[in-house]
Motif scaffolding. Structure first.
Motif, PDB file in Angstrom:
ATOM      1  N   ASN A  33      38.236  32.959  77.878  1.00 39.36           N
ATOM      2  CA  ASN A  33      38.355  31.983  76.812  1.00 39.36           C
ATOM      3  C   ASN A  33      37.024  31.337  76.451  1.00 39.36           C
ATOM      4  O   ASN A  33      37.009  30.252  75.892  1.00 39.36           O
ATOM      5  N   ASP A  34      35.926  32.017  76.744  1.00 37.31           N
ATOM      6  CA  ASP A  34      34.631  31.441  76.383  1.00 37.31           C
ATOM      7  C   ASP A  34      34.617  31.108  74.901  1.00 37.31           C
ATOM      8  O   ASP A  34      34.948  31.937  74.057  1.00 37.31           O
ATOM      9  N   ALA A  35      34.213  29.910  74.597  1.00 35.20           N
ATOM     10  CA  ALA A  35      34.169  29.468  73.216  1.00 35.20           C
ATOM     11  C   ALA A  35      32.924  30.010  72.524  1.00 35.20           C
ATOM     12  O   ALA A  35      31.833  30.004  73.086  1.00 35.20           O
ATOM     13  N   MET A  36      33.097  30.486  71.292  1.00 32.08           N
ATOM     14  CA  MET A  36      31.995  30.991  70.484  1.00 32.08           C
ATOM     15  C   MET A  36      31.934  30.147  69.221  1.00 32.08           C
ATOM     16  O   MET A  36      32.939  30.006  68.525  1.00 32.08           O
ATOM     17  N   GLY A  37      30.783  29.593  68.938  1.00 28.36           N
ATOM     18  CA  GLY A  37      30.676  28.693  67.811  1.00 28.36           C
ATOM     19  C   GLY A  37      29.612  29.086  66.813  1.00 28.36           C
ATOM     20  O   GLY A  37      28.711  29.878  67.123  1.00 28.36           O
ATOM     21  N   TRP A  38      29.749  28.554  65.627  1.00 25.77           N
ATOM     22  CA  TRP A  38      28.739  28.667  64.570  1.00 25.77           C
ATOM     23  C   TRP A  38      28.264  27.270  64.206  1.00 25.77           C
ATOM     24  O   TRP A  38      29.080  26.352  64.034  1.00 25.77           O
ATOM     25  N   PHE A  39      26.955  27.137  64.076  1.00 29.35           N
ATOM     26  CA  PHE A  39      26.335  25.884  63.691  1.00 29.35           C
ATOM     27  C   PHE A  39      25.301  26.163  62.619  1.00 29.35           C
ATOM     28  O   PHE A  39      24.899  27.310  62.400  1.00 29.35           O
ATOM     29  N   ARG A  40      24.830  25.129  61.981  1.00 24.45           N
ATOM     30  CA  ARG A  40      23.697  25.262  61.070  1.00 24.45           C
ATOM     31  C   ARG A  40      22.835  24.013  61.161  1.00 24.45           C
ATOM     32  O   ARG A  40      23.295  22.950  61.572  1.00 24.45           O
ATOM     33  N   GLN A  41      21.589  24.193  60.763  1.00 26.69           N
ATOM     34  CA  GLN A  41      20.664  23.064  60.780  1.00 26.69           C
ATOM     35  C   GLN A  41      19.745  23.168  59.586  1.00 26.69           C
ATOM     36  O   GLN A  41      19.035  24.164  59.412  1.00 26.69           O
ATOM     37  N   ALA A  42      19.770  22.143  58.761  1.00 28.87           N
ATOM     38  CA  ALA A  42      18.878  22.038  57.618  1.00 28.87           C
ATOM     39  C   ALA A  42      17.664  21.219  58.030  1.00 28.87           C
ATOM     40  O   ALA A  42      17.739  20.413  58.964  1.00 28.87           O
ATOM     41  N   PRO A  43      16.541  21.398  57.354  1.00 26.32           N
ATOM     42  CA  PRO A  43      15.332  20.639  57.708  1.00 26.32           C
ATOM     43  C   PRO A  43      15.582  19.136  57.692  1.00 26.32           C
ATOM     44  O   PRO A  43      16.163  18.596  56.741  1.00 26.32           O
ATOM     45  N   GLY A  44      15.172  18.486  58.768  1.00 23.81           N
ATOM     46  CA  GLY A  44      15.310  17.046  58.852  1.00 23.81           C
ATOM     47  C   GLY A  44      16.695  16.554  59.206  1.00 23.81           C
ATOM     48  O   GLY A  44      16.932  15.344  59.235  1.00 23.81           O
ATOM     49  N   LYS A  45      17.621  17.476  59.479  1.00 23.85           N
ATOM     50  CA  LYS A  45      18.991  17.083  59.797  1.00 23.85           C
ATOM     51  C   LYS A  45      19.367  17.581  61.183  1.00 23.85           C
ATOM     52  O   LYS A  45      18.757  18.488  61.735  1.00 23.85           O
ATOM     53  N   GLU A  46      20.418  16.977  61.734  1.00 18.96           N
ATOM     54  CA  GLU A  46      20.915  17.405  63.026  1.00 18.96           C
ATOM     55  C   GLU A  46      21.696  18.714  62.891  1.00 18.96           C
ATOM     56  O   GLU A  46      22.160  19.065  61.806  1.00 18.96           O
ATOM     57  N   ARG A  47      21.816  19.403  64.021  1.00 17.62           N
ATOM     58  CA  ARG A  47      22.584  20.640  64.034  1.00 17.62           C
ATOM     59  C   ARG A  47      24.058  20.301  63.790  1.00 17.62           C
ATOM     60  O   ARG A  47      24.625  19.428  64.441  1.00 17.62           O
ATOM     61  N   GLU A  48      24.652  21.025  62.858  1.00 17.78           N
ATOM     62  CA  GLU A  48      26.000  20.721  62.380  1.00 17.78           C
ATOM     63  C   GLU A  48      26.989  21.791  62.828  1.00 17.78           C
ATOM     64  O   GLU A  48      26.771  22.989  62.618  1.00 17.78           O
ATOM     65  N   PHE A  49      28.081  21.367  63.410  1.00 18.43           N
ATOM     66  CA  PHE A  49      29.162  22.279  63.792  1.00 18.43           C
ATOM     67  C   PHE A  49      29.829  22.841  62.545  1.00 18.43           C
ATOM     68  O   PHE A  49      30.095  22.109  61.580  1.00 18.43           O
ATOM     69  N   LEU A  50      30.130  24.147  62.579  1.00 21.48           N
ATOM     70  CA  LEU A  50      30.825  24.788  61.465  1.00 21.48           C
ATOM     71  C   LEU A  50      32.181  25.355  61.887  1.00 21.48           C
ATOM     72  O   LEU A  50      33.181  25.137  61.197  1.00 21.48           O
ATOM     73  N   ALA A  51      32.196  26.124  62.964  1.00 20.22           N
ATOM     74  CA  ALA A  51      33.427  26.813  63.351  1.00 20.22           C
ATOM     75  C   ALA A  51      33.359  27.179  64.826  1.00 20.22           C
ATOM     76  O   ALA A  51      32.270  27.342  65.386  1.00 20.22           O
ATOM     77  N   VAL A  52      34.544  27.315  65.437  1.00 26.23           N
ATOM     78  CA  VAL A  52      34.624  27.734  66.836  1.00 26.23           C
ATOM     79  C   VAL A  52      35.853  28.599  67.021  1.00 26.23           C
ATOM     80  O   VAL A  52      36.894  28.365  66.404  1.00 26.23           O
ATOM     81  N   LEU A  53      35.715  29.632  67.849  1.00 23.40           N
ATOM     82  CA  LEU A  53      36.850  30.454  68.234  1.00 23.40           C
ATOM     83  C   LEU A  53      36.575  30.997  69.625  1.00 23.40           C
ATOM     84  O   LEU A  53      35.440  30.961  70.091  1.00 23.40           O
ATOM     85  N   THR A  54      37.613  31.498  70.259  1.00 22.18           N
ATOM     86  CA  THR A  54      37.451  32.076  71.583  1.00 22.18           C
ATOM     87  C   THR A  54      37.574  33.589  71.485  1.00 22.18           C
ATOM     88  O   THR A  54      38.134  34.114  70.527  1.00 22.18           O
ATOM     89  N   TRP A  55      37.068  34.262  72.501  1.00 21.74           N
ATOM     90  CA  TRP A  55      37.154  35.719  72.506  1.00 21.74           C
ATOM     91  C   TRP A  55      38.586  36.189  72.645  1.00 21.74           C
ATOM     92  O   TRP A  55      38.942  37.256  72.201  1.00 21.74           O
TER      93      TRP A  55
END
Length: 124
Positions: free
Chosen positions: A31-53
């Motif tokens: 059940n290891d969680a796999m996530g997607w994030f993004r980071q724009a210049p000058g901003k914090e890393r933002e959570f987008l999506a998560v799913l498990t294997w």
């Protein structure tokens, strides 16, 4: 250990679609969680999506719900992020990440492994 490599970023116009890939090597089970994030210049890393294997349900940030779809191909040890109806504000570096643990995780500090990132630029 786990290694993650993103690909598929690029320059697109508003309204276009892109599919990002995250090739995973090393331990990938349970059940290891796999996530997607993004980071724009000058901003914090933002959570987008998560799913498990092993799970079938992905969970999304409100900012991308209905436009982005996360999925995985266990046979290829690859995770995907399908991004539709892209907007200029989606411009950022996109990262995939893995958390050694069961469940769904929404903060960057919960994740143990990260890819190098792939740039997505959306022009208006």
């Amino acid at each position: 250990q786990m290694q993650l490599v993103e690909s598929g970023g690029g320059l697109v116009q508003a309204g276009d679609s892109l599919r990002l890939s995250c090739a995973v090597s090393g331990r990938t089970y349970g059940n290891d969680a796999m996530g997607w994030f993004r980071q724009a210049p000058g901003k914090e890393r933002e959570f987008l999506a998560v799913l498990t294997w092993s799970g079938d349900t992905a969970r999304y940030a409100d900012s991308v719900k209905g436009r982005f779809t996360a999925s995985r191909d266990n046979a290829k040890n690859t995770m995907y992020l399908q991004m539709n109806k892209l907007k200029p504000e989606d411009t950022a570096t996109y990262y995939c990440a893995a958390c050694v643990g069961s469940g769904y995780y929404y903060t960057a500090r919960s994740y143990d492994y990260w890819g190098q990132g792939t740039q997505v630029t959306v022009s208006s």
